[in-house]
Write a protein that holds these residues in place. Sequence first.
Motif, short mmCIF file in Angstrom:
data_model
loop_
_atom_site.label_atom_id
_atom_site.label_comp_id
_atom_site.label_asym_id
_atom_site.label_seq_id
_atom_site.Cartn_x
_atom_site.Cartn_y
_atom_site.Cartn_z
N ALA A 1 2.51 -8.51 -2.74
CA ALA A 1 2.76 -7.94 -4.07
C ALA A 1 4.21 -8.06 -4.48
CB ALA A 1 2.32 -6.47 -4.08
N MET A 2 5.11 -8.19 -3.51
CA MET A 2 6.52 -8.37 -3.83
C MET A 2 6.84 -9.82 -4.19
SD MET A 2 8.49 -5.88 -1.13
CE MET A 2 7.68 -6.57 0.31
N ARG A 3 5.94 -10.74 -3.88
CA ARG A 3 6.17 -12.16 -4.15
C ARG A 3 5.34 -12.69 -5.31
NH1 ARG A 3 6.00 -14.67 2.04
NH2 ARG A 3 7.56 -13.27 2.96
N HIS A 4 4.23 -12.04 -5.59
CA HIS A 4 3.28 -12.54 -6.58
C HIS A 4 2.86 -11.39 -7.50
CE1 HIS A 4 3.07 -16.15 -4.13
NE2 HIS A 4 2.77 -15.42 -3.08
N PRO A 5 2.13 -11.69 -8.57
CA PRO A 5 1.66 -10.62 -9.47
C PRO A 5 0.81 -9.59 -8.73
CG PRO A 5 1.40 -12.76 -10.51
CD PRO A 5 1.82 -13.03 -9.10
N ARG A 6 1.11 -8.34 -8.99
CA ARG A 6 0.45 -7.26 -8.24
C ARG A 6 -1.04 -7.18 -8.51
NH1 ARG A 6 4.86 -2.32 -9.09
NH2 ARG A 6 6.54 -3.24 -7.80
N LEU A 7 -1.42 -7.42 -9.76
CA LEU A 7 -2.83 -7.31 -10.11
C LEU A 7 -3.66 -8.36 -9.38
CD1 LEU A 7 -4.91 -5.83 -11.81
CD2 LEU A 7 -4.46 -7.46 -13.66
N VAL B 1 0.11 -2.24 -3.04
CA VAL B 1 0.66 -3.20 -4.01
C VAL B 1 1.66 -2.54 -4.95
CG1 VAL B 1 -1.40 -4.64 -3.90
CG2 VAL B 1 -1.25 -2.86 -5.63
N VAL B 2 1.55 -1.24 -5.17
CA VAL B 2 2.48 -0.57 -6.09
C VAL B 2 3.81 -0.27 -5.40
CG1 VAL B 2 2.89 1.56 -7.39
CG2 VAL B 2 0.69 0.40 -7.54
N GLY B 3 3.75 0.29 -4.20
CA GLY B 3 5.00 0.62 -3.51
C GLY B 3 4.82 0.66 -2.02
N GLY B 4 4.18 -0.39 -1.48
CA GLY B 4 3.86 -0.39 -0.06
C GLY B 4 5.07 -0.37 0.84
#
Length: 258
Positions: free
Chosen positions: A27-33, A210-213
């Motif tokens: 999620a830090m490298r790509h779109p979270r959705l 994905v939001v704040g792992g």
Amino acid sequence: EVLIRSFMMIIFSEIGDKTFLIAAILAMRHPRLVVFAGAFGSLMLMSVLSAALGHILPTLIPKKWTQISAGVLFLVFGSKMLLEAREMQGGNEKIQEEMKEAEEEIEGDDESGDSIPLERLEEGEGNGDMISSSTNSRKRSQGLGIAEGVRNFCSLILGPVFVQAFVLTFLGEWGDRSQIATIALGAAHNVYLVTLGTVIGHACCTALAVVGGRYVSSKISVKHVTLGGGVLFLIFGVIYLYDSLAISAEEFSIPISP
């Protein structure tokens, strides 16, 4: 009650786990959705398959033995988690190790699709090595060609990020403690409630990842989470063993006519 058991089992098993960290890093490298859709889709499929497998077991094994097996599994998992929590330090060293392993798996998956440069083939250097390399590649392609073809097709349709999140999560979850526990719950209870509880639990954990792992993983104490999960699993084990004894008592009760 079954829904809550399934939900709590997933929460204590998955927070800080490798699949949780894989989703956080992606999620830090790509779109979270997209990452959430791929990871959650994989976990939802795993939940359905595991609960369905557990639902099939009572047709092959008497319910009493499925209850006993579930109780023993939860006791074993709970004892193992307590031992792991005892060996952990108070900080987050354990989760840093898991984070490093997750990053290595992601980097390895990124590098696995590398192809042979065309310049080396055009230069013609090392013909013997090229022949042996091509022979080895043909042997490998016989075993992995179908899987790679399916992955390439899915990447074309759904996107490479979705497929990477799906595949890494599925492989990381296969044979995990939560999968086996889901099978045990599916064998002992209503398969639809077990599936719903595990799916909701995975949805919450994946969304948190994905939001704040990375932030969450740096703040939580894996030792305390593992300790709480171990106690929860031990409680589940005692409950299922008690239920199996109740079933045995009903089977051996002989009505006496006056």
